[in-house]
Design a protein around this motif. Structure first.
Motif, PDB file in Angstrom:
ATOM      1  N   LYS A   1     100.320  59.784 -19.235  1.00  0.00           N
ATOM      2  CA  LYS A   1     101.097  60.841 -18.589  1.00  0.00           C
ATOM      3  C   LYS A   1     102.353  60.256 -17.941  1.00  0.00           C
ATOM      4  O   LYS A   1     102.332  59.165 -17.378  1.00  0.00           O
ATOM      5  CB  LYS A   1     100.253  61.532 -17.524  1.00  0.00           C
ATOM      6  CG  LYS A   1      98.997  62.208 -18.042  1.00  0.00           C
ATOM      7  CD  LYS A   1      99.312  63.369 -18.968  1.00  0.00           C
ATOM      8  CE  LYS A   1      98.044  64.116 -19.366  1.00  0.00           C
ATOM      9  NZ  LYS A   1      98.314  65.155 -20.381  1.00  0.00           N
ATOM     10  N   ALA A   2     103.411  61.005 -18.037  1.00  0.00           N
ATOM     11  CA  ALA A   2     104.665  60.583 -17.422  1.00  0.00           C
ATOM     12  C   ALA A   2     104.573  60.714 -15.906  1.00  0.00           C
ATOM     13  O   ALA A   2     103.914  61.620 -15.382  1.00  0.00           O
ATOM     14  CB  ALA A   2     105.808  61.437 -17.947  1.00  0.00           C
TER      15      ALA A   2
ATOM     16  N   ARG B   1     110.336  61.922 -27.283  1.00  0.00           N
ATOM     17  CA  ARG B   1     110.808  62.915 -28.248  1.00  0.00           C
ATOM     18  C   ARG B   1     111.911  63.788 -27.654  1.00  0.00           C
ATOM     19  O   ARG B   1     112.781  64.267 -28.377  1.00  0.00           O
ATOM     20  CB  ARG B   1     109.634  63.749 -28.757  1.00  0.00           C
ATOM     21  CG  ARG B   1     108.725  62.934 -29.667  1.00  0.00           C
ATOM     22  CD  ARG B   1     107.539  63.694 -30.197  1.00  0.00           C
ATOM     23  NE  ARG B   1     106.845  62.889 -31.209  1.00  0.00           N
ATOM     24  CZ  ARG B   1     105.699  63.228 -31.774  1.00  0.00           C
ATOM     25  NH1 ARG B   1     105.088  64.353 -31.414  1.00  0.00           N
ATOM     26  NH2 ARG B   1     105.149  62.448 -32.686  1.00  0.00           N
ATOM     27  N   ALA B   2     111.872  63.985 -26.337  1.00  0.00           N
ATOM     28  CA  ALA B   2     112.948  64.736 -25.690  1.00  0.00           C
ATOM     29  C   ALA B   2     114.277  64.002 -25.819  1.00  0.00           C
ATOM     30  O   ALA B   2     115.347  64.614 -25.788  1.00  0.00           O
ATOM     31  CB  ALA B   2     112.606  64.979 -24.229  1.00  0.00           C
ATOM     32  N   LEU B   3     114.191  62.666 -25.954  1.00  0.00           N
ATOM     33  CA  LEU B   3     115.400  61.851 -26.120  1.00  0.00           C
ATOM     34  C   LEU B   3     115.657  61.529 -27.597  1.00  0.00           C
ATOM     35  O   LEU B   3     116.537  60.715 -27.909  1.00  0.00           O
ATOM     36  CB  LEU B   3     115.250  60.539 -25.339  1.00  0.00           C
ATOM     37  CG  LEU B   3     115.298  60.647 -23.817  1.00  0.00           C
ATOM     38  CD1 LEU B   3     114.848  59.333 -23.183  1.00  0.00           C
ATOM     39  CD2 LEU B   3     116.716  60.995 -23.359  1.00  0.00           C
ATOM     40  N   ALA B   4     114.862  62.135 -28.488  1.00  0.00           N
ATOM     41  CA  ALA B   4     114.986  61.882 -29.931  1.00  0.00           C
ATOM     42  C   ALA B   4     114.721  60.422 -30.278  1.00  0.00           C
ATOM     43  O   ALA B   4     115.290  59.877 -31.229  1.00  0.00           O
ATOM     44  CB  ALA B   4     116.362  62.310 -30.454  1.00  0.00           C
TER      45      ALA B   4
ATOM     46  N   ALA C   1     103.398  66.172 -18.965  1.00  0.00           N
ATOM     47  CA  ALA C   1     103.908  65.678 -20.242  1.00  0.00           C
ATOM     48  C   ALA C   1     103.533  64.210 -20.409  1.00  0.00           C
ATOM     49  O   ALA C   1     103.288  63.488 -19.442  1.00  0.00           O
ATOM     50  CB  ALA C   1     105.420  65.846 -20.311  1.00  0.00           C
ATOM     51  N   THR C   2     103.482  63.761 -21.654  1.00  0.00           N
ATOM     52  CA  THR C   2     103.167  62.364 -21.941  1.00  0.00           C
ATOM     53  C   THR C   2     104.454  61.572 -22.145  1.00  0.00           C
ATOM     54  O   THR C   2     105.553  62.139 -22.259  1.00  0.00           O
ATOM     55  CB  THR C   2     102.317  62.261 -23.211  1.00  0.00           C
ATOM     56  OG1 THR C   2     103.096  62.736 -24.327  1.00  0.00           O
ATOM     57  CG2 THR C   2     101.038  63.065 -23.089  1.00  0.00           C
ATOM     58  N   LEU C   3     104.289  60.246 -22.236  1.00  0.00           N
ATOM     59  CA  LEU C   3     105.455  59.415 -22.534  1.00  0.00           C
ATOM     60  C   LEU C   3     105.991  59.738 -23.923  1.00  0.00           C
ATOM     61  O   LEU C   3     107.192  59.642 -24.168  1.00  0.00           O
ATOM     62  CB  LEU C   3     105.076  57.935 -22.439  1.00  0.00           C
ATOM     63  CG  LEU C   3     104.691  57.438 -21.043  1.00  0.00           C
ATOM     64  CD1 LEU C   3     104.415  55.935 -21.066  1.00  0.00           C
ATOM     65  CD2 LEU C   3     105.794  57.745 -20.022  1.00  0.00           C
ATOM     66  N   LEU C   4     105.098  60.125 -24.837  1.00  0.00           N
ATOM     67  CA  LEU C   4     105.555  60.517 -26.172  1.00  0.00           C
ATOM     68  C   LEU C   4     106.441  61.754 -26.092  1.00  0.00           C
ATOM     69  O   LEU C   4     107.472  61.844 -26.773  1.00  0.00           O
ATOM     70  CB  LEU C   4     104.353  60.779 -27.082  1.00  0.00           C
ATOM     71  CG  LEU C   4     104.671  61.116 -28.536  1.00  0.00           C
ATOM     72  CD1 LEU C   4     105.382  59.963 -29.215  1.00  0.00           C
ATOM     73  CD2 LEU C   4     103.388  61.467 -29.300  1.00  0.00           C
TER      74      LEU C   4
ATOM     75  N   GLU D   1     107.255  75.123 -12.086  1.00  0.00           N
ATOM     76  CA  GLU D   1     106.893  73.937 -12.850  1.00  0.00           C
ATOM     77  C   GLU D   1     107.612  72.720 -12.284  1.00  0.00           C
ATOM     78  O   GLU D   1     108.827  72.709 -12.143  1.00  0.00           O
ATOM     79  CB  GLU D   1     107.294  74.143 -14.311  1.00  0.00           C
ATOM     80  CG  GLU D   1     106.676  73.135 -15.249  1.00  0.00           C
ATOM     81  CD  GLU D   1     106.963  73.503 -16.686  1.00  0.00           C
ATOM     82  OE1 GLU D   1     108.156  73.520 -17.052  1.00  0.00           O
ATOM     83  OE2 GLU D   1     106.015  73.774 -17.447  1.00  0.00           O
ATOM     84  N   ARG D   2     106.843  71.678 -11.966  1.00  0.00           N
ATOM     85  CA  ARG D   2     107.419  70.472 -11.376  1.00  0.00           C
ATOM     86  C   ARG D   2     108.003  69.598 -12.472  1.00  0.00           C
ATOM     87  O   ARG D   2     107.382  69.398 -13.505  1.00  0.00           O
ATOM     88  CB  ARG D   2     106.342  69.717 -10.607  1.00  0.00           C
ATOM     89  CG  ARG D   2     106.851  68.514  -9.845  1.00  0.00           C
ATOM     90  CD  ARG D   2     105.703  67.809  -9.160  1.00  0.00           C
ATOM     91  NE  ARG D   2     106.128  66.546  -8.567  1.00  0.00           N
ATOM     92  CZ  ARG D   2     105.339  65.508  -8.395  1.00  0.00           C
ATOM     93  NH1 ARG D   2     104.075  65.588  -8.771  1.00  0.00           N
ATOM     94  NH2 ARG D   2     105.779  64.392  -7.856  1.00  0.00           N
ATOM     95  N   GLN D   3     109.185  69.094 -12.247  1.00  0.00           N
ATOM     96  CA  GLN D   3     109.852  68.222 -13.207  1.00  0.00           C
ATOM     97  C   GLN D   3     109.777  66.773 -12.739  1.00  0.00           C
ATOM     98  O   GLN D   3     109.856  66.486 -11.539  1.00  0.00           O
ATOM     99  CB  GLN D   3     111.320  68.639 -13.372  1.00  0.00           C
ATOM    100  CG  GLN D   3     111.503  69.999 -14.074  1.00  0.00           C
ATOM    101  CD  GLN D   3     111.089  69.953 -15.543  1.00  0.00           C
ATOM    102  OE1 GLN D   3     111.574  69.117 -16.296  1.00  0.00           O
ATOM    103  NE2 GLN D   3     110.218  70.861 -15.928  1.00  0.00           N
ATOM    104  N   LEU D   4     109.587  65.872 -13.675  1.00  0.00           N
ATOM    105  CA  LEU D   4     109.501  64.439 -13.383  1.00  0.00           C
ATOM    106  C   LEU D   4     110.650  63.735 -14.084  1.00  0.00           C
ATOM    107  O   LEU D   4     110.954  64.035 -15.239  1.00  0.00           O
ATOM    108  CB  LEU D   4     108.174  63.864 -13.893  1.00  0.00           C
ATOM    109  CG  LEU D   4     106.902  64.606 -13.473  1.00  0.00           C
ATOM    110  CD1 LEU D   4     105.699  64.037 -14.211  1.00  0.00           C
ATOM    111  CD2 LEU D   4     106.698  64.505 -11.968  1.00  0.00           C
ATOM    112  N   GLU D   5     111.260  62.785 -13.397  1.00  0.00           N
ATOM    113  CA  GLU D   5     112.376  62.042 -14.007  1.00  0.00           C
ATOM    114  C   GLU D   5     111.973  60.588 -14.201  1.00  0.00           C
ATOM    115  O   GLU D   5     111.441  59.955 -13.286  1.00  0.00           O
ATOM    116  CB  GLU D   5     113.640  62.137 -13.146  1.00  0.00           C
ATOM    117  CG  GLU D   5     114.853  61.529 -13.833  1.00  0.00           C
ATOM    118  CD  GLU D   5     116.153  61.788 -13.075  1.00  0.00           C
ATOM    119  OE1 GLU D   5     116.534  60.902 -12.299  1.00  0.00           O
ATOM    120  OE2 GLU D   5     116.770  62.856 -13.272  1.00  0.00           O
TER     121      GLU D   5
END
Length: 306
Positions: A76-77, A35-38, A28-31, A10-14
């Motif tokens: 999309k992110a 949410r990953a950052l709360a 993943a979306t920007l949402l 799985e490719r990760q985006l930063e």
């Protein structure tokens, strides 16, 4: 012989959100990143079990390099993105969205929307007092492209009589924000019945059955999945509607209990909402791997025998 190809990692985006670095999976979306950052990004038309349609625009965020604000629920992110979720431009846009909604729609049974209205200081009263409600069926008989000159001192409204044409649920389109969730749940995202769709154009756009026939005469199978995703109470159990009318609906006195529907062998998770020891409605958790938040008519409404 079947040849199985090895799964790619799985490719990760930063990306950067409000000055914080976050890494999300590709797709993943920007949402999701927020949410990953709360970071609390408001949503109304978004649901985790439905396809994003970008209808409400309350989730917009500022993306560095983009001319317009972008909907976080569907954008999309990408690696290297710089996102601002609470800039002055974003807050002004969300405030206007809530003012337009609250000036034309009854949000009294939409606690999340009311919270957003307060959060962004929305003032729907600046558009004037609400225009008079339309008579039953009046909006349905309007023709697309034919408009009546509005009264400039009055705010246009979708207020209209509640539609009660069956014993299971009511349709109060004076509370509808046209989020499209019910259309998606009735369509390819869940039930595949396609009993309802959006009719009309502009401010006259509305949720309707084919030829505006009553629900019992339409293709509706009364699964109630439209109720399960409605964010404003425009679609509501008749039991809840009757209790609210009688002044006996009190969510502070209600409990929720998860159980397994006993009607067949699928094993759907059903959440029973009870008040004073009696079931008042049923739903299903969105994160249930069996139902994905959706039920059939028996699971949704078949609890009267208990």
């Amino acid at each position: 012989m079947t040849v199985r190809l090895p799964l790619l990692p799985e490719r990760q985006l930063e990306l950067d959100v409000d000055g914080h670095k976050v890494s999300v999976r590709e797709g993943a979306t920007l949402l999701d990143a927020c949410r990953a950052l709360a970071i609390d990004v408001p949503t109304l038309c978004h649901a985790p079990n439905l396809t994003p349609v970008n209808a409400c625009r309350i989730c917009v965020v500022e993306l560095e390099g983009a001319r317009t604000l972008v909907p976080a629920c569907s954008r999309k992110a990408e690696s290297g993105m710089v996102v601002k979720t609470d800039s002055e431009r974003v807050r002004l846009s969300r405030k206007l969205v809530m003012e337009l909604l609250a000036s034309s729609v009854d949000l009294s049974t939409a606690p999340e929307a009311l919270a957003y209205q307060a959060r962004y200081g929305a003032d729907p009263a600046r558009f004037g007092l609400a225009a008079a409600p339309t008579a039953a069926g009046e909006r349905e008989h309007r023709h697309a492209g034919e408009h009546v000159e509005p009264e400039p001192s009055r705010a246009a409204t979708v207020a209209q009589p509640v539609k009660v044409d069956n014993e299971l649920f009511v349709r109060d389109y004076g509370k509808c924000i046209l989020c499209y969730k019910c259309v998606e749940a009735c369509g390819s995202d869940a039930q595949n019945t396609f009993a309802i769709a959006v009719a009309g154009r502009g401010f006259d756009a509305r949720i309707a059955t084919e030829l505006d026939v009553p629900l019992p005469s339409s293709a509706c199978v009364f699964c109630g999945n439209c109720i399960g995703v409605c964010p404003t109470g425009a679609l509501m159990f008749k039991s809840e509607h009757d209790m609210r009318a009688a002044g006996t609906w009190d969510e502070t006195r209600q409990n929720q209990t998860d159980t397994i529907c006993a009607y067949c062998g699928v094993g759907c998770v059903v959440t029973l909402h009870t008040q004073d020891g009696r079931i008042v409605k049923a739903s299903s958790p969105h994160d249930s791997s069996v139902t994905d938040g959706h039920l059939c008519i028996k699971g949704r409404f078949g609890w009267g025998f208990v």
